[in-house]
Scaffold this active site. Structure first.
Site, PDB file in Angstrom:
ATOM      1  N   CYS A 108      14.319  -0.348  -1.867  1.00  0.00           N
ATOM      2  CA  CYS A 108      14.021  -1.475  -2.771  1.00  0.00           C
ATOM      3  C   CYS A 108      12.701  -2.134  -2.453  1.00  0.00           C
ATOM      4  O   CYS A 108      12.651  -3.290  -1.999  1.00  0.00           O
ATOM      5  CB  CYS A 108      15.112  -2.524  -2.645  1.00  0.00           C
ATOM      6  SG  CYS A 108      16.696  -1.838  -2.948  1.00  0.00           S
ATOM      7  N   GLU A 109      11.622  -1.431  -2.611  1.00  0.00           N
ATOM      8  CA  GLU A 109      10.278  -1.962  -2.374  1.00  0.00           C
ATOM      9  C   GLU A 109       9.352  -1.216  -3.321  1.00  0.00           C
ATOM     10  O   GLU A 109       9.429   0.021  -3.398  1.00  0.00           O
ATOM     11  CB  GLU A 109       9.781  -1.617  -0.954  1.00  0.00           C
ATOM     12  CG  GLU A 109      10.575  -2.164   0.177  1.00  0.00           C
ATOM     13  CD  GLU A 109      10.138  -3.552   0.613  1.00  0.00           C
ATOM     14  OE1 GLU A 109       9.089  -4.025   0.163  1.00  0.00           O
ATOM     15  OE2 GLU A 109      10.887  -4.160   1.394  1.00  0.00           O
ATOM     16  N   GLU A 158      -5.494  13.704  25.371  1.00  0.00           N
ATOM     17  CA  GLU A 158      -4.160  13.259  24.916  1.00  0.00           C
ATOM     18  C   GLU A 158      -3.988  13.472  23.417  1.00  0.00           C
ATOM     19  O   GLU A 158      -3.788  12.512  22.673  1.00  0.00           O
ATOM     20  CB  GLU A 158      -4.006  11.755  25.181  1.00  0.00           C
ATOM     21  CG  GLU A 158      -4.201  11.332  26.600  1.00  0.00           C
ATOM     22  CD  GLU A 158      -4.514   9.828  26.685  1.00  0.00           C
ATOM     23  OE1 GLU A 158      -4.542   9.134  25.657  1.00  0.00           O
ATOM     24  OE2 GLU A 158      -4.730   9.362  27.804  1.00  0.00           O
ATOM     25  N   PRO A 159      -4.050  14.710  22.937  1.00  0.00           N
ATOM     26  CA  PRO A 159      -3.896  14.897  21.492  1.00  0.00           C
ATOM     27  C   PRO A 159      -2.447  14.748  21.057  1.00  0.00           C
ATOM     28  O   PRO A 159      -1.527  15.138  21.787  1.00  0.00           O
ATOM     29  CB  PRO A 159      -4.355  16.337  21.279  1.00  0.00           C
ATOM     30  CG  PRO A 159      -4.038  17.016  22.579  1.00  0.00           C
ATOM     31  CD  PRO A 159      -4.222  15.978  23.659  1.00  0.00           C
ATOM     32  N   GLY A 160      -2.255  14.149  19.895  1.00  0.00           N
ATOM     33  CA  GLY A 160      -0.918  14.074  19.311  1.00  0.00           C
ATOM     34  C   GLY A 160      -0.943  14.823  17.999  1.00  0.00           C
ATOM     35  O   GLY A 160      -0.512  15.966  17.873  1.00  0.00           O
ATOM     36  N   ARG A 161      -1.564  14.164  17.004  1.00  0.00           N
ATOM     37  CA  ARG A 161      -1.613  14.695  15.641  1.00  0.00           C
ATOM     38  C   ARG A 161      -2.146  16.130  15.570  1.00  0.00           C
ATOM     39  O   ARG A 161      -1.643  16.947  14.806  1.00  0.00           O
ATOM     40  CB  ARG A 161      -2.525  13.786  14.825  1.00  0.00           C
ATOM     41  CG  ARG A 161      -2.518  14.037  13.348  1.00  0.00           C
ATOM     42  CD  ARG A 161      -3.611  13.223  12.671  1.00  0.00           C
ATOM     43  NE  ARG A 161      -3.736  11.877  13.108  1.00  0.00           N
ATOM     44  CZ  ARG A 161      -3.200  10.817  12.484  1.00  0.00           C
ATOM     45  NH1 ARG A 161      -2.514  10.994  11.381  1.00  0.00           N
ATOM     46  NH2 ARG A 161      -3.377   9.598  12.949  1.00  0.00           N
ATOM     47  N   TYR A 192       3.661  11.458  13.279  1.00  0.00           N
ATOM     48  CA  TYR A 192       3.881  10.089  12.802  1.00  0.00           C
ATOM     49  C   TYR A 192       4.764  10.055  11.552  1.00  0.00           C
ATOM     50  O   TYR A 192       4.535   9.271  10.639  1.00  0.00           O
ATOM     51  CB  TYR A 192       2.534   9.373  12.593  1.00  0.00           C
ATOM     52  CG  TYR A 192       1.670   9.422  13.839  1.00  0.00           C
ATOM     53  CD1 TYR A 192       2.042   8.697  14.967  1.00  0.00           C
ATOM     54  CD2 TYR A 192       0.533  10.232  13.918  1.00  0.00           C
ATOM     55  CE1 TYR A 192       1.288   8.756  16.134  1.00  0.00           C
ATOM     56  CE2 TYR A 192      -0.224  10.297  15.087  1.00  0.00           C
ATOM     57  CZ  TYR A 192       0.164   9.562  16.191  1.00  0.00           C
ATOM     58  OH  TYR A 192      -0.578   9.628  17.347  1.00  0.00           O
TER      59      TYR A 192
HETATM   60  N1  LLP Z   1      -3.604   8.372  23.348  1.00  0.00           N
HETATM   61  C1  LLP Z   1      -3.465   7.069  23.048  1.00  0.00           C
HETATM   62  C2  LLP Z   1      -3.681   6.065  24.097  1.00  0.00           C
HETATM   63  C3  LLP Z   1      -3.103   6.683  21.746  1.00  0.00           C
HETATM   64  O1  LLP Z   1      -2.962   5.394  21.450  1.00  0.00           O
HETATM   65  C4  LLP Z   1      -2.884   7.675  20.743  1.00  0.00           C
HETATM   66  C5  LLP Z   1      -2.489   7.297  19.378  1.00  0.00           C
HETATM   67  C6  LLP Z   1      -3.042   9.028  21.104  1.00  0.00           C
HETATM   68  C7  LLP Z   1      -3.414   9.345  22.413  1.00  0.00           C
HETATM   69  C8  LLP Z   1      -2.828  10.151  20.141  1.00  0.00           C
HETATM   70  O2  LLP Z   1      -3.675  10.067  19.041  1.00  0.00           O
HETATM   71  P1  LLP Z   1      -3.742  11.289  17.993  1.00  0.00           P
HETATM   72  O3  LLP Z   1      -4.302  12.481  18.699  1.00  0.00           O
HETATM   73  O4  LLP Z   1      -2.378  11.546  17.521  1.00  0.00           O
HETATM   74  O5  LLP Z   1      -4.641  10.784  16.933  1.00  0.00           O
HETATM   75  N2  LLP Z   1       0.605   6.003  13.196  1.00  0.00           N
HETATM   76  C9  LLP Z   1      -0.771   6.370  12.943  1.00  0.00           C
HETATM   77  C10 LLP Z   1      -1.452   6.898  14.189  1.00  0.00           C
HETATM   78  C11 LLP Z   1      -1.442   5.921  15.338  1.00  0.00           C
HETATM   79  C12 LLP Z   1      -2.071   6.494  16.583  1.00  0.00           C
HETATM   80  C13 LLP Z   1      -1.848   5.622  17.759  1.00  0.00           C
HETATM   81  N3  LLP Z   1      -2.361   6.107  18.997  1.00  0.00           N
HETATM   82  C14 LLP Z   1      -0.803   7.370  11.799  1.00  0.00           C
HETATM   83  O6  LLP Z   1       0.231   7.716  11.272  1.00  0.00           O
HETATM   84  O7  LLP Z   1      -1.879   7.790  11.405  1.00  0.00           O
END
Ligand code: LLP
Length: 424
Positions: free
Chosen positions: A347-348, A278-281, A376
């Protein structure tokens, strides 16, 4: 390696380009602040991820919490990706982007009954449960709907992902998953539920993880558990490794998927099941930039401030996590370097994009690019100070498309109205 060597953004004759399109030109047409994403980069990152695990029966589920722009989702769906969603809203977005329900995973530590119903109604591939109470609720709702719910259980493997504490999720002290020491007991308990098909185990140990070691440790622990559970007669079909693979924001060593794959291949093949990621970033961070215009330059005591038209409302990461985002002018100049704070109009005092940053001297009206803003960024944006969310643009070669426009003042009100009875 330099961030700009990653591919999608580069300078040509001192001007920043996204693929073959001038960033200045986009910013002048659409206005600032604006998020700009490269289609080509998204496609290449997906392919790189996929290639790293060739030979392992795997599937990728893009974690759309990192970037849920409809066209970003669709670009990845078209590459064969599934999606990982974390709320009813993300499920709605994924479906609108064209995801087929059997390629959707539903995650989340606090799903509501309404969200569980929605997931079952659409027929998602998996609901990932995080507690015994949740599996009981899923069982009850599935029973009422006369359905069998496909469920995976998220285990907290208690490993230290060595990342920022706010984005570490795999330690026993974090709220996520089921304690690994109770996992067997809970699986056996859940396997008695009539309206649940227990089909997988799941982990996600954190985000922006830059070393493969925490993954190797967690996968080894989870693989042992997987084998035990199968021996006790639970017909597991999926092993979900989660996301969290780190990317380059600075010069830090970033994650090698190929090394991870090499290290865990044998263990995963032994399990003889479908491996889910489950990659996001990894897919989105360096696919995007945030472009801002310098409104004012001023000096207070020893500090120089570039006051720009983007703020913590567009990019919360610097103030929330102390995150570093590289910033550079959209047009390179030959002026000397200075040290500045890049701040927004909110304003912070916490409203900054960079502190004590070395950057070339600039002039009011010039534009800056904040790099690695594809993950993000927009998804964590807000309307604080009644600011309107910025547009999102996608570049494909020498063309660009506005995927989402800047919010209007009407957007800020939604259906809010003056109620006359309150004012009589
Ligand atoms: N799967 C689950 C269950 C998750 O909770 C997350 C991210 C991902 C996959 C994807 O993770 P990634 O591959 O993107 O690292 N807002 C924070 C990141 C929070 C991530 C939350 N969960 C930031 O800006 O660094």
């Amino acid at each position: 390696m330099n961030l700009l060597e990653l591919g999608s953004f580069h300078y040509k004759e001192k001007k920043l380009y996204c693929e073959q399109k001038s960033v200045e030109e986009i910013a002048e047409t659409v206005g600032t602040p604006v998020f700009i994403y490269s289609k080509n980069y998204l496609v290449n990152q997906y392919k790189e991820f996929d290639k790293a695990f060739v030979g392992i029966n795997h599937n990728i589920f893009f974690a759309i919490k990192s970037n849920f722009n409809l066209n970003v989702i669709k670009i990845l769906l078209d590459q064969g990706s599934g999606v990982d969603v974390n709320s009813g809203g993300e499920l709605y977005r994924a479906l609108k982007a064209g995801a087929t329900p059997n390629k959707i995973l539903f995650s989340g530590v606090g799903k509501t009954a309404e969200e569980i119903k929605m997931a079952l109604q659409h027929g998602v591939k998996l609901i990932k449960a995080e507690s015994l109470s949740e599996t009981n609720l899923i069982d009850k709702i599935a029973g009422e709907m006369k359905k069998t719910a496909p469920v995976a259980i998220r285990i907290n493997p208690n490993v230290d992902a060595k990342t920022h504490p706010y984005i570490s999720t795999g330690l026993a002290e974090n709220k996520f998953g089921i304690d690994s020491s109770k996992a067997e007991e809970i699986f056996l308990e859940c396997s008695k539920l009539k309206n649940i098909r227990l089909c997988g185990i799941d982990m996600h140990i954190g985000s922006q993880i830059t070393s493969i070691e925490p993954f190797v440790e967690a996968i080894e622990k989870m693989a042992e558990l997987f084998k035990k559970l199968k021996l006790s007669g639970i017909p597991l079909q999926h092993f979900d490794i989660g996301g969290g693979m780190g990317v380059m924001y600075k010069e830090e060593n970033f994650f090698s998927l190929f090394k991870l794959s090499e290290r865990v291949k044998e263990i995963l093949l032994q399990l003889d099941c479908e491996i889910l990621f489950e990659p996001g970033r990894f897919l989105t961070a360096n696919a995007g930039i945030l472009v801002a215009e310098i409104q004012y330059i001023k000096q207070n005591r020893n500090k120089i401030f570039f006051i720009v038209d983007a703020a913590m409302t567009e990019l919360l990461r610097p103030t929330l996590y102390g995150a570093y985002h590289h910033i550079q002018p959209v047009k390179i100049n030959d002026r000397k370097d200075i040290i500045v704070d890049v701040v927004g109009p909110v304003c912070e005092s916490g409203d900054f994009l960079a502190k004590d940053r070395t950057i070339t001297e600039c002039i009011e009206g010039e534009k800056l690019a904040v790099l690695s803003a594809g993950a993000y960024g927009m998804v964590m944006s807000s309307n604080y100070n009644a600011r309107r969310r910025p547009p999102e643009v996608i570049v494909d070669g020498d063309r660009f498309f506005i995927s989402r426009s800047r919010e209007s003042f009407e957007h800020l009100l939604w259906d809010e109205k003056i109620i006359d009875e309150l004012h009589t």
